[in-house]
Design a protein around this motif. Structure first.
Motif, mmCIF file in Angstrom:
data_model
loop_
_atom_site.group_PDB
_atom_site.id
_atom_site.type_symbol
_atom_site.label_atom_id
_atom_site.label_comp_id
_atom_site.label_asym_id
_atom_site.label_seq_id
_atom_site.Cartn_x
_atom_site.Cartn_y
_atom_site.Cartn_z
ATOM 1 N N ILE A 1 5.643 -11.729 -12.031
ATOM 2 C CA ILE A 1 6.140 -10.271 -12.171
ATOM 3 C C ILE A 1 4.937 -8.829 -11.438
ATOM 4 O O ILE A 1 5.445 -8.386 -10.506
ATOM 5 N N ILE A 2 3.997 -9.789 -11.670
ATOM 6 C CA ILE A 2 2.138 -8.868 -11.687
ATOM 7 C C ILE A 2 2.845 -8.959 -10.140
ATOM 8 O O ILE A 2 2.187 -7.995 -9.423
ATOM 9 N N ILE A 3 3.052 -9.929 -8.906
ATOM 10 C CA ILE A 3 2.515 -10.390 -7.957
ATOM 11 C C ILE A 3 3.339 -9.328 -6.928
ATOM 12 O O ILE A 3 3.711 -8.890 -5.840
ATOM 13 N N GLY A 4 4.939 -9.566 -7.819
ATOM 14 C CA GLY A 4 5.673 -8.729 -7.147
ATOM 15 C C GLY A 4 5.780 -7.324 -7.506
ATOM 16 O O GLY A 4 5.996 -5.923 -6.235
ATOM 17 N N LEU A 5 4.906 -6.783 -8.070
ATOM 18 C CA LEU A 5 4.374 -4.821 -8.333
ATOM 19 C C LEU A 5 3.224 -5.242 -7.861
ATOM 20 O O LEU A 5 3.377 -4.001 -7.253
ATOM 21 N N ALA A 6 2.478 -6.315 -7.233
ATOM 22 C CA ALA A 6 1.178 -5.986 -7.198
ATOM 23 C C ALA A 6 1.986 -5.930 -4.896
ATOM 24 O O ALA A 6 1.581 -4.572 -3.934
ATOM 25 N N ALA A 7 2.501 -5.997 -4.984
ATOM 26 C CA ALA A 7 3.406 -6.179 -3.395
ATOM 27 C C ALA A 7 3.922 -4.978 -3.154
ATOM 28 O O ALA A 7 4.157 -4.123 -1.715
ATOM 29 N N ILE A 8 4.770 -4.222 -4.010
ATOM 30 C CA ILE A 8 5.396 -2.605 -4.181
ATOM 31 C C ILE A 8 4.071 -2.208 -4.217
ATOM 32 O O ILE A 8 4.504 -1.195 -2.571
ATOM 33 N N VAL A 9 3.490 -2.153 -4.768
ATOM 34 C CA VAL A 9 2.237 -1.625 -4.338
ATOM 35 C C VAL A 9 1.145 -0.725 -3.450
ATOM 36 O O VAL A 9 1.006 -0.639 -2.278
ATOM 37 N N PHE A 10 1.116 -2.690 -3.125
ATOM 38 C CA PHE A 10 0.675 -2.884 -1.265
ATOM 39 C C PHE A 10 1.440 -2.022 -0.175
ATOM 40 O O PHE A 10 1.038 -1.361 0.485
ATOM 41 N N LEU A 11 2.755 -2.006 -0.284
ATOM 42 C CA LEU A 11 3.725 -1.780 0.211
ATOM 43 C C LEU A 11 3.878 -0.662 0.656
ATOM 44 O O LEU A 11 3.555 0.798 1.615
ATOM 45 N N VAL A 12 3.764 0.747 -0.604
ATOM 46 C CA VAL A 12 3.677 2.152 -0.908
ATOM 47 C C VAL A 12 2.637 2.381 -0.539
ATOM 48 O O VAL A 12 2.346 3.642 0.542
ATOM 49 N N PHE A 13 1.190 1.917 -0.327
ATOM 50 C CA PHE A 13 -0.827 2.151 -0.118
ATOM 51 C C PHE A 13 0.017 2.292 1.456
ATOM 52 O O PHE A 13 0.010 3.058 2.179
ATOM 53 N N CYS A 14 0.603 0.826 1.934
ATOM 54 C CA CYS A 14 0.875 1.151 3.503
ATOM 55 C C CYS A 14 1.312 2.297 4.140
ATOM 56 O O CYS A 14 0.971 2.852 5.038
#
Length: 190
Positions: free
Chosen positions: A2-15
């Protein structure tokens, strides 16, 4: 996971925010730099490069040493000590060492290549390392006997403390549950 999934979402929003408010060229440079830094961090964290070597030359689990040849006499001794061969050890066994054969006893697993032991996994409280650590011992006892040159991580099987003998390519891993040894893994490092 779940943490990896959330990190990926945060990274995409940041991008997305970078691209929206900065030029495309600057955004790409920042994104590539972040990915590069994350890859370096992953390499450092997953490798054994920064862990000092521990001498595991005479390490064993009871009478079982890595490199022992599975002779009829040893096999008989193993059966006398650990009981009959079983289909299921009742353990989660996660080792990366390849082997061409295995022997499974209740709470004991032996991986074998070319008729020689290359992995031992135990949840049997009667099995001890060469320095006396067994199932149920605490982290303090491990550190007192084996020292502070270990790699600590959270793996699929739980919290682990791993000692590495870089000269002999041996790993001694303790799986920890509630501050106590739950599983001991002695294996070649492949």
């Amino acid at each position: 996971m779940i943490i990896i999934g959330l990190a990926a979402i945060v990274f995409l929003v940041f991008c997305y925010i970078l691209i929206k408010f900065l030029s495309l060229k600057v955004s790409i440079i920042i994104i590539v730099s972040i990915i590069f830094i994350l890859l370096i961090f992953y390499f450092i964290n997953s490798s054994n490069f920064f862990v000092e070597s521990t001498d595991l030359k005479n390490e064993s689990l009871n009478e079982i040493h890595l490199g022992d040849e599975i002779t009829p006499l040893l096999f008989k001794e193993l059966k006398n000590s650990y009981g009959k061969i079983v289909n299921d050890t009742g353990m989660a066994i996660l080792i990366t060492t390849e082997h061409d054969n295995s022997y499974k006893f209740e709470k004991v697993y032996l991986g074998v290549t070319n008729n020689k032991v290359n992995s031992v996994v135990s949840e049997n409280p009667n099995i001890k390392t060469s320095k006396g650590i067994s199932i149920g011992d605490n982290i303090v006892a491990i550190k007192e006997l084996y020292g502070n040159n270990f790699k600590s991580s959270i793996d699929e099987i739980g919290e682990t403390i791993t000692y590495i003998d870089k000269d002999r390519n041996i790993l001694l891993r303790f799986v920890i549950n509630k501050e106590e040894v739950y599983q001991i893994i002695l294996t070649t490092n492949s």
